[in-house]
Design a protein around this motif. Structure first.
Motif, short mmCIF file in Angstrom:
data_model
loop_
_atom_site.label_atom_id
_atom_site.label_comp_id
_atom_site.label_asym_id
_atom_site.label_seq_id
_atom_site.Cartn_x
_atom_site.Cartn_y
_atom_site.Cartn_z
N GLU A 137 50.18 42.92 33.95
CA GLU A 137 51.42 43.29 33.26
C GLU A 137 52.62 43.14 34.20
OE1 GLU A 137 53.48 47.37 31.52
OE2 GLU A 137 51.29 47.22 31.65
N LEU A 138 52.42 43.55 35.46
CA LEU A 138 53.50 43.46 36.45
C LEU A 138 53.76 42.04 36.90
CD1 LEU A 138 52.60 46.59 38.59
CD2 LEU A 138 54.70 46.29 37.27
N ASP A 139 52.70 41.23 36.98
CA ASP A 139 52.85 39.86 37.45
C ASP A 139 51.78 39.00 36.78
OD1 ASP A 139 53.21 37.47 38.72
OD2 ASP A 139 52.63 38.18 40.72
N ALA A 140 52.18 38.28 35.74
CA ALA A 140 51.22 37.49 34.97
C ALA A 140 50.61 36.36 35.79
CB ALA A 140 51.89 36.91 33.72
N THR A 141 51.20 36.01 36.93
CA THR A 141 50.67 34.92 37.76
C THR A 141 49.68 35.41 38.82
OG1 THR A 141 52.46 35.07 39.38
CG2 THR A 141 52.82 33.66 37.44
N ASN A 142 49.28 36.65 38.75
CA ASN A 142 48.34 37.22 39.73
C ASN A 142 46.93 36.70 39.43
OD1 ASN A 142 46.67 38.78 41.36
ND2 ASN A 142 47.92 40.63 41.12
N ARG A 143 46.57 35.60 40.07
CA ARG A 143 45.28 34.94 39.79
C ARG A 143 44.10 35.84 40.14
NH1 ARG A 143 48.94 31.47 41.50
NH2 ARG A 143 49.27 29.49 40.42
N ASP A 144 44.21 36.56 41.27
CA ASP A 144 43.10 37.42 41.68
C ASP A 144 42.83 38.51 40.64
OD1 ASP A 144 42.78 35.97 44.00
OD2 ASP A 144 44.06 37.30 45.20
N ALA A 145 43.90 39.05 40.08
CA ALA A 145 43.72 40.08 39.05
C ALA A 145 43.08 39.49 37.80
CB ALA A 145 45.07 40.72 38.72
N HIS A 146 43.51 38.29 37.41
CA HIS A 146 42.87 37.62 36.26
C HIS A 146 41.39 37.43 36.52
CE1 HIS A 146 46.20 36.68 33.58
NE2 HIS A 146 46.95 36.30 34.62
N ALA A 147 41.03 36.95 37.71
CA ALA A 147 39.62 36.69 38.03
C ALA A 147 38.82 38.00 38.04
CB ALA A 147 39.51 36.01 39.38
N ALA A 148 39.40 39.06 38.61
CA ALA A 148 38.70 40.34 38.66
C ALA A 148 38.53 40.93 37.27
CB ALA A 148 39.47 41.31 39.55
N LEU A 149 39.53 40.74 36.39
CA LEU A 149 39.41 41.23 35.02
C LEU A 149 38.30 40.50 34.29
CD1 LEU A 149 40.57 43.08 32.83
CD2 LEU A 149 42.17 41.26 32.23
N ALA A 150 38.20 39.21 34.52
CA ALA A 150 37.11 38.44 33.90
C ALA A 150 35.76 38.92 34.40
CB ALA A 150 37.30 36.96 34.21
N ASP A 151 35.64 39.18 35.70
CA ASP A 151 34.38 39.69 36.24
C ASP A 151 33.99 41.02 35.61
OD1 ASP A 151 33.95 37.55 37.92
OD2 ASP A 151 34.93 38.49 39.65
N ALA A 152 34.98 41.89 35.40
CA ALA A 152 34.70 43.19 34.79
C ALA A 152 34.18 43.02 33.37
CB ALA A 152 35.97 44.04 34.79
N TYR A 153 34.77 42.11 32.61
CA TYR A 153 34.30 41.87 31.24
C TYR A 153 32.90 41.25 31.24
CZ TYR A 153 38.87 42.99 29.23
OH TYR A 153 40.01 43.64 28.83
N ARG A 154 32.61 40.41 32.23
CA ARG A 154 31.26 39.84 32.32
C ARG A 154 30.23 40.94 32.52
NH1 ARG A 154 33.70 36.29 35.87
NH2 ARG A 154 34.21 34.28 34.95
N LYS A 155 30.55 41.91 33.42
CA LYS A 155 29.62 43.00 33.66
C LYS A 155 29.34 43.78 32.39
CE LYS A 155 30.18 44.04 38.57
NZ LYS A 155 30.49 45.10 39.57
N GLN A 156 30.37 43.95 31.58
CA GLN A 156 30.22 44.71 30.34
C GLN A 156 29.74 43.85 29.17
OE1 GLN A 156 34.25 46.43 30.08
NE2 GLN A 156 33.31 48.41 30.51
N GLN A 157 29.61 42.54 29.42
CA GLN A 157 29.18 41.58 28.38
C GLN A 157 30.08 41.65 27.14
OE1 GLN A 157 24.99 42.10 27.57
NE2 GLN A 157 24.42 41.43 29.63
N LYS A 158 31.37 41.82 27.41
CA LYS A 158 32.37 41.79 26.34
C LYS A 158 32.88 40.36 26.24
CE LYS A 158 33.91 46.61 26.67
NZ LYS A 158 35.06 47.53 26.85
N TRP A 159 32.17 39.56 25.44
CA TRP A 159 32.40 38.11 25.47
C TRP A 159 33.73 37.71 24.89
CZ3 TRP A 159 29.20 37.34 28.92
CH2 TRP A 159 27.90 37.82 28.90
#
Length: 598
Positions: free
Chosen positions: A446-468
């Motif tokens: 929300e603070l910085d839409a270009t934060n690639r690391d945050a995007h990648a970490a958010l994707a990893d979190a959804y993978r763990k939860q299997q929220k496809w």
């Protein structure tokens, strides 16, 4: 009267800071014998059974000079608390500073040790020292750990009134744990020169020093000096034999006025010899290797600050070459206090690396680098090192707490986003708290839409939860801001795989795979499109895919097989005989013995 000269070797020891002035109770207050007589009187007036007999025995001991035995008994009989009260009552500071302490304050010894618990010496050093000399630091035997050997210091070897130890039992109890005192005293006793003033041979405090402290060390390699009066040859010989202490036998007897005057005259002669040799504690510039002195000069600012910085850089460089890491740490810590935030953070990172790589203290390294993160939240090197050290020390909870404070306090959106992103990533990957990770990561984006690391970490979190579905959305958001073609292609490929296998959306999958191929070739995407086009009988699209795969194939046999299949597809499914012939001809050109193509 015998003329006593001042040894030149002693002057040189004082000049180099390898001499210590050791001061007893004979500095203008009641003597040990008078003090013990007062305690004996307190025992006599107490009126308990056996006290009268003990008093008579004590009087005999005092007359014989057996003061150590007397004080041990009195401490047990009266109790150490009552003895301490009598000590404080008789040895409290007089209204005026006596002559001897005032003279001692003008001698240029960097190290002054005293067994006297009162504050007469402190007051004398504060009021009677030359104005150009630095103030003395006063410490007890319990506070020697961080003591600078360059600074003028008054050490209360046996404590203050509230911590005084002189009876055999209390000395053993206190000094058995005084490791710093042993290390500090050993160097000057073995290698330096001690000058004893204010003692009578047989005083309990002198016995403590000689037997309990110095008795633990190897024999001295230099000469010590004891200012006495009327001492017999046996005592003189014993001090030389046991401790290499040379007795300066002055006029007078014991502590009479003649003896006191003789001591003062000898000390005045010592002061004059130091003055003639230009030995002084006044110093306009620190020694070249005096880290503490240069730190003080740096802190003072002004024109000398640049000189101090240069001197400290030289000290640090030499210390690193010599692998003297304690000195390097001292320089870095001193430099931190005067630096601006960004520079201070860099120094803290250097300090953390020294602790980690050379000192082996990972905990202090972690503390230094987390401080650097607080000081300069935009320092990515510090953040990366903090993550590394948290892993090495298991300090993830501490790091997460620090990160939460930094992220909350940060005012610049980009910096705050970085820390919210790190916080979310650590919650998910190190503490297994995906529920805490998701809000942090969303806040980062929300603070910085270009934060690639945050995007990648958010994707990893959804993978763990299997929220496809959420994962596909997160990957799409990441792909939208990703400017690296290869990375963006991989994101689109993963989106296509999710649409194909988890979300049952083949049309979206094809769209994602096609977008990925437009950015950069992908064998995975080509294989997936081939599979989907065959299933939907999209022969024209399949032909394009096979064309690309044939061009990209590195194995000639595989390329020939693909072209042969492509030719058959064009002939049988698309009715494109000319296109089919061209593909067969290309296959024959690759392999003239290809019977099927022929």
């Amino acid at each position: 009267m015998q003329e006593h000269t001042i040894p030149e070797s002693l002057i040189e020891q004082i000049r180099t800071g390898r001499a210590a002035l050791v001061v007893g109770a004979g500095i203008g207050v009641p003597s040990w014998k008078q003090l013990l007589e007062r305690m004996t009187k307190a025992l006599e007036t107490r009126g308990r059974e056996g006290d009268e007999t003990a008093t008579k025995d004590l009087e005999k001991l005092l007359n014989k000079g057996s003061l150590v035995r007397a004080i041990g008994f009195l401490a047990r009989a009266l109790g150490e608390d009552q003895c301490d009260r009598i000590v404080q009552e008789m040895w409290s500071a007089p209204a005026e500073t006596p002559v001897l302490p005032a003279l001692l304050a003008q001698l240029p010894f960097r190290h002054v040790w005293t067994t006297f618990p009162g504050d007469i010496l402190e007051h004398a050093f504060e009021t009677r020292s030359p104005e150009a000399w630095p103030a003395s630091r006063v410490v007890s035997y319990q506070e020697l750990g961080e003591l600078s050997k360059r600074r003028r210091t008054l050490v209360k070897l046996l404590g203050n009134f509230d911590s005084y130890v002189v009876t055999p039992r209390s000395v053993r109890r206190a000094l058995s744990h005084a490791v710093d005192l042993k290390d500090y005293a050993r160097e000057l006793y073995v290698e330096g020169s001690l000058v004893f003033v204010g003692f009578r041979y047989g005083d309990p405090d002198l016995s403590v020093l000689l037997d309990r402290v110095f008795g633990m060390f190897e024999p001295p390699r230099s000469t010590h000096y004891f200012l006495g009066a009327g001492m017999g040859p046996v005592s003189v010989d014993e001090l030389m034999a046991d401790h290499h202490i040379e007795v300066v036998n002055l006029a007078g007897r014991g502590a009479d006025e003649v003896a006191e005057r003789s001591v003062i005259e000898w000390l005045e002669k010592l002061a004059s010899a130091c003055t003639a040799a230009n030995v002084s504690l006044a110093q306009t510039r620190p020694d070249a290797d005096d880290v503490e002195g240069w730190i003080e000069l740096l802190a003072a600012g002004g024109d000398e600050a640049a000189e101090a910085r240069d001197a400290m850089e030289l000290i640090e460089r030499k210390a690193r070459d010599a692998k003297q890491w304690e000195t390097v740490v001292e320089v870095l810590l001193g430099r931190i206090e005067t630096q601006e935030a960004a520079e201070r953070a860099q120094t803290l990172v250097q300090l953390a690396l020294v602790y980690e790589e050379h000192v082996g203290d990972l905990k202090r390294a972690f503390e230094a680098v987390t401080t650097a993160c607080q000081v300069a939240p935009d320092n990515d090197v510090a953040a990366a090192l903090a993550e590394k050290l948290a892993g090495a020390t298991g300090s993830w909870s501490e790091l997460v707490a620090e990160a939460s404070e930094i992220a909350t306090a940060a005012t610049e959106p980009h910096v705050a986003s970085q820390w919210w992103g790190r916080l979310g990533g650590w919650y998910a990957s190190k503490l297994d708290r995906v529920d805490y990770a998701l809000p942090s990561l969303r806040r980062a984006i929300e603070l910085d839409a270009t934060n690639r690391d945050a995007h990648a970490a958010l994707a990893d979190a959804y993978r763990k939860q299997q929220k496809w579905a959420d994962l596909a959305e997160a990957l799409a958001a990441h792909a939208a801001i990703e400017d690296d073609a290869g990375a963006k292609r991989d994101l689109l490929v993963e989106i296509g795989q999710l649409d194909e296998t988890q979300l049952a959306a083949p049309a979206k999958a094809i769209e994602a795979y096609e977008a990925a191929i437009e950015l950069a070739p992908s064998e995975v995407a080509f294989a997936a499109l081939e599979r989907l086009y065959r299933r939907d009988e999209r022969w024209a699209d399949l032909a394009k895919v096979l064309d690309h795969r044939a061009d990209l194939a590195t194995d000639p046999a595989q390329a020939t097989a693909i072209r042969r299949e492509l030719a058959t597809l064009r002939a049988e499914k698309l009715g494109d005989l000319e296109g089919a012939i061209a593909r067969y001809e290309a296959a024959v050109a690759e392999n003239s013995s290809d019977a099927s193509a022929l």
